[in-house]
Scaffold this motif. Structure first.
Motif, PDB file in Angstrom:
ATOM      1  N   LEU A  96       0.797  -1.216   0.000  1.00 34.43           N
ATOM      2  CA  LEU A  96       0.000   0.000   0.000  1.00 34.43           C
ATOM      3  C   LEU A  96       0.831   1.268   0.000  1.00 34.43           C
ATOM      4  CD1 LEU A  96      -2.861  -1.001   2.444  1.00 34.43           C
ATOM      5  CD2 LEU A  96      -2.734  -1.236  -0.016  1.00 34.43           C
ATOM      6  N   GLY A  97       2.152   1.127  -0.026  1.00 30.77           N
ATOM      7  CA  GLY A  97       2.997   2.306  -0.040  1.00 30.77           C
ATOM      8  C   GLY A  97       2.948   3.005  -1.380  1.00 30.77           C
ATOM      9  N   GLY A  98       3.536   4.202  -1.426  1.00 27.28           N
ATOM     10  CA  GLY A  98       3.443   4.989  -2.638  1.00 27.28           C
ATOM     11  C   GLY A  98       4.299   4.461  -3.761  1.00 27.28           C
ATOM     12  N   THR A  99       5.480   3.868  -3.466  1.00 29.21           N
ATOM     13  CA  THR A  99       6.379   3.405  -4.511  1.00 29.21           C
ATOM     14  C   THR A  99       6.618   1.928  -4.319  1.00 29.21           C
ATOM     15  OG1 THR A  99       7.461   5.553  -4.544  1.00 29.21           O
ATOM     16  CG2 THR A  99       8.632   3.718  -5.570  1.00 29.21           C
ATOM     17  N   GLY A 123       4.901  -8.971  -4.765  1.00 29.26           N
ATOM     18  CA  GLY A 123       3.515  -9.085  -5.179  1.00 29.26           C
ATOM     19  C   GLY A 123       2.732  -9.933  -4.197  1.00 29.26           C
ATOM     20  N   ARG A 124       1.434  -9.672  -4.142  1.00 27.67           N
ATOM     21  CA  ARG A 124       0.521 -10.477  -3.339  1.00 27.67           C
ATOM     22  C   ARG A 124      -0.416 -11.209  -4.288  1.00 27.67           C
ATOM     23  NH1 ARG A 124      -5.428 -10.430  -2.829  1.00 27.67           N
ATOM     24  NH2 ARG A 124      -5.942 -11.160  -0.727  1.00 27.67           N
ATOM     25  N   TYR A 146      -6.832   2.583 -11.722  1.00 26.87           N
ATOM     26  CA  TYR A 146      -6.135   1.336 -11.369  1.00 26.87           C
ATOM     27  C   TYR A 146      -5.648   1.390  -9.915  1.00 26.87           C
ATOM     28  CZ  TYR A 146      -5.607  -0.682 -16.133  1.00 26.87           C
ATOM     29  OH  TYR A 146      -5.798  -1.258 -17.366  1.00 26.87           O
ATOM     30  N   ARG A 147      -5.124   2.529  -9.513  1.00 28.73           N
ATOM     31  CA  ARG A 147      -4.659   2.683  -8.130  1.00 28.73           C
ATOM     32  C   ARG A 147      -5.810   2.442  -7.152  1.00 28.73           C
ATOM     33  NH1 ARG A 147      -0.019   3.108  -4.985  1.00 28.73           N
ATOM     34  NH2 ARG A 147       0.914   3.729  -6.967  1.00 28.73           N
ATOM     35  N   GLN A 160       1.171  -0.964 -12.184  1.00 29.16           N
ATOM     36  CA  GLN A 160       1.992  -1.914 -11.439  1.00 29.16           C
ATOM     37  C   GLN A 160       1.370  -2.222 -10.080  1.00 29.16           C
ATOM     38  OE1 GLN A 160       6.198  -1.299 -11.099  1.00 29.16           O
ATOM     39  NE2 GLN A 160       6.442  -0.656 -13.223  1.00 29.16           N
ATOM     40  N   PHE A 161       0.875  -1.206  -9.430  1.00 27.81           N
ATOM     41  CA  PHE A 161       0.253  -1.386  -8.116  1.00 27.81           C
ATOM     42  C   PHE A 161      -0.934  -2.336  -8.201  1.00 27.81           C
ATOM     43  CE2 PHE A 161      -2.880  -0.130  -4.904  1.00 27.81           C
ATOM     44  CZ  PHE A 161      -2.127  -0.162  -3.739  1.00 27.81           C
TER      45      PHE A 161
END
Length: 524
Positions: free
Chosen positions: A14-17, A143-144, A175-176, A236-237
């Motif tokens: 859940l972090g920004g990067t 990744g989860r 997407y985020r 990517q997130f």
């Protein structure tokens, strides 16, 4: 609505990067001495395209990554050498990789664009797992993913689905937000990437960013374009939080292509089959797909099933590769009577047989068709005249009728059609004659069409008047979040107010419930 099944709230997902978060959680488990040629761990230098997983089964999933030190390299090779490179992978029950359950090594070969597809088996059903890769002294983001429940299980499911993400038309903020909803599963229904060169497809208000490279025609072009999209941190997130199940639509190859026919037959495109072959190859390389989906020349079997216990079966369809050409010269809208020809097919005979057989043998509570184009009949003309979208099922009335009859004859308990393509939100009751026999949920685009608007034009309002089975029409951007249980399917239409700049908030525009055994939409 109960909260969707939550994943770990820690910064690794859940972090920004993503790359930075991955280093925080993985540096201890991969000592520098263990990395080939590494004096110290480096932060994802060849993992610029992120990680992904897909097509979950009760005992495993597909893990994916693609090595690229220079994602936008014009030769499509991502700045990587022309040789196979070893890639180590690990799967753990916890995000700090204290309980590693699987590990191994794969080869990232230049023949596959230095992509890696690891087909896992032997995992426990209905479990959350974490995964990562290392190669060339670099460490990937974490990744989860999760496995599907056992075939007889009635485990609830939080699923989100999306479509149509034109990179030039806006930022992938939706997407985020989709990732922040913590789905167990994500379906992507096509137009994952677009083929145009910069400026050829301009959104109202202009494009806030540009495509790299020419219109995609060669393997190098398609690899470069996929890499540009995969470089987006919001995409990517979303890939890193859950397994994805993907199918294509048209823009992964060429707008409105139909089998071996390209968009504009009046303008010769003698290289179209080579273009189709290259597009299929690049699509496989850049998606978390199984070996069964490896292209064979100009063919690639993308239709397949993913089961979520006894709760839901997802019949993923390919409505591009096998279709007859669009009627009426593909002019939108038109009323060419050829659309009524019962011999015309959107799916092709083999895929249709596969679908109908699957519906007959299914024991799922919910049978879901994950596909691309509008299924319900939509009249786009005012008054007594009629006009339809020839690119949708309306251009292939015989195909639609056979599918509806098939699920009625099979006594499918809850047929639900999921749709993308049209860059707008729709919620439709599906009629066969006067009877409501199913439900269609159509997601808008992630970005395609630009910012959109919550206000309907007079023409758009007329769509609702002409089509009383349409329960919702909306022209904003976003995605649909669903929750499947034994008793109901709930759908939340999630929208953002703009995509032309970053940071848009998200809200739920409308919610509908489909009750078990009762086709049709109920406002929630």
């Amino acid at each position: 609505m109960p909260e969707p099944t939550a994943v770990s709230r820690r910064s690794v997902l859940l972090g920004g990067t993503l790359a930075g978060a991955a280093v925080l959680s993985t540096v201890a488990a991969f000592p520098a001495a263990a990395l080939p040629g590494a004096g110290a761990l480096r932060r994802g230098e060849v993992f610029t395209l992120g990680v992904a997983s897909g097509d979950p089964a009760p005992d495993g999933v597909v893990l994916w990554t693609r090595l690229a030190a220079d994602p936008l390299a014009e030769d499509g090779m991502g700045g990587m050498p022309n040789k196979a490179l070893p890639v180590q992978w690990e799967v753990a029950e916890d995000e700090r990789f204290k309980r590693i359950v699987r590990h191994g090594e794969a080869q990232a070969a230049p023949e596959l664009g230095h992509s890696v597809h690891v087909e896992l088996s032997g995992l426990r059903p209905d479990r959350e797992y974490f995964y990562r890769f290392r190669a060339e002294g670099s460490l990937s983001p974490t990744g989860r993913t999760r496995t599907a429940p056992l075939p007889g299980a009635m485990t609830g499911l939080s699923m989100a689905f999306a479509s149509c993400a034109q990179y030039e038309h806006g930022y992938f903020t939706a997407y985020r937000h989709l990732g922040e909803d913590h789905p167990d599963l994500v379906l992507h229904l096509g137009d994952y990437q677009y083929e145009y060169k910069a400026g050829d497809y301009v959104a109202p208000g202009g494009n806030p960013r540009d495509h790299a490279g020419p219109e995609t025609e060669t393997l190098a072009n398609y690899r470069q374009r996929h890499a540009q999209y995969k470089s987006d941190p919001d995409l990517q997130f979303a890939h890193a939080v859950a397994p994805w199940v993907v199918v294509w639509d048209d823009h992964e190859v060429d707008n409105n292509w139909a089998d071996e026919i390209y968009e504009k037959p009046e303008i010769p495109q003698p290289n179209f089959l080579a273009r189709r072959k290259a597009a299929f190859q690049a699509y496989y390389e850049n998606m978390p797909l199984r070996r069964a989906q490896v292209p064979r020349g100009i063919d690639m079997r993308l239709y397949r099933r993913v089961q979520w216990g006894r709760l839901a079966t997802f019949h993923m369809l390919d409505t591009r590769q096998y279709r007859d050409d669009q009627v009426g010269g593909d002019k939108f809208p038109n009323a060419d009577p050829a659309r009524l020809d019962p011999l015309r097919s959107l799916t092709g005979a083999e895929q249709e047989r596969w679908l109908l057989q699957g519906l007959r043998t299914s024991r799922a509570k919910w049978d879901v068709l994950g596909q691309q184009v509008m299924f319900a009949e939509i009249d786009y003309a005012n008054g007594e005249t009629e006009a339809y979208n020839p690119d949708a099922w309306d251009g292939y009335v015989g195909s639609r009728q056979r599918v509806m009859q098939g699920w009625q004859q099979a006594k499918v308990r809850n047929p639900v059609v999921l749709t993308g393509d049209v860059h707008s939100n729709w919620a439709n009751d599906i009629h066969n004659g006067d009877a409501v026999v199913g439900t269609e949920l159509t997601t808008t685009s992630i970005t395609s069409g630009g910012d959109g608007s919550a206000n309907l034009t007079d023409q758009q309002k007329a769509y609702l008047a002409e089509n009383p089975h349409v329960r919702l029409y909306n022209n904003q951007r976003g995605y649909i979040r669903t929750r499947f249980t034994e008793g109901e399917l709930r759908a939340d239409y999630r929208v953002v107010p703009y995509v032309s700049k970053q940071g848009a908030p998200v809200e739920t525009l409308a919610s509908f419930v489909i009750e078990d055994g009762k086709p049709g939409l109920n406002e929630a």
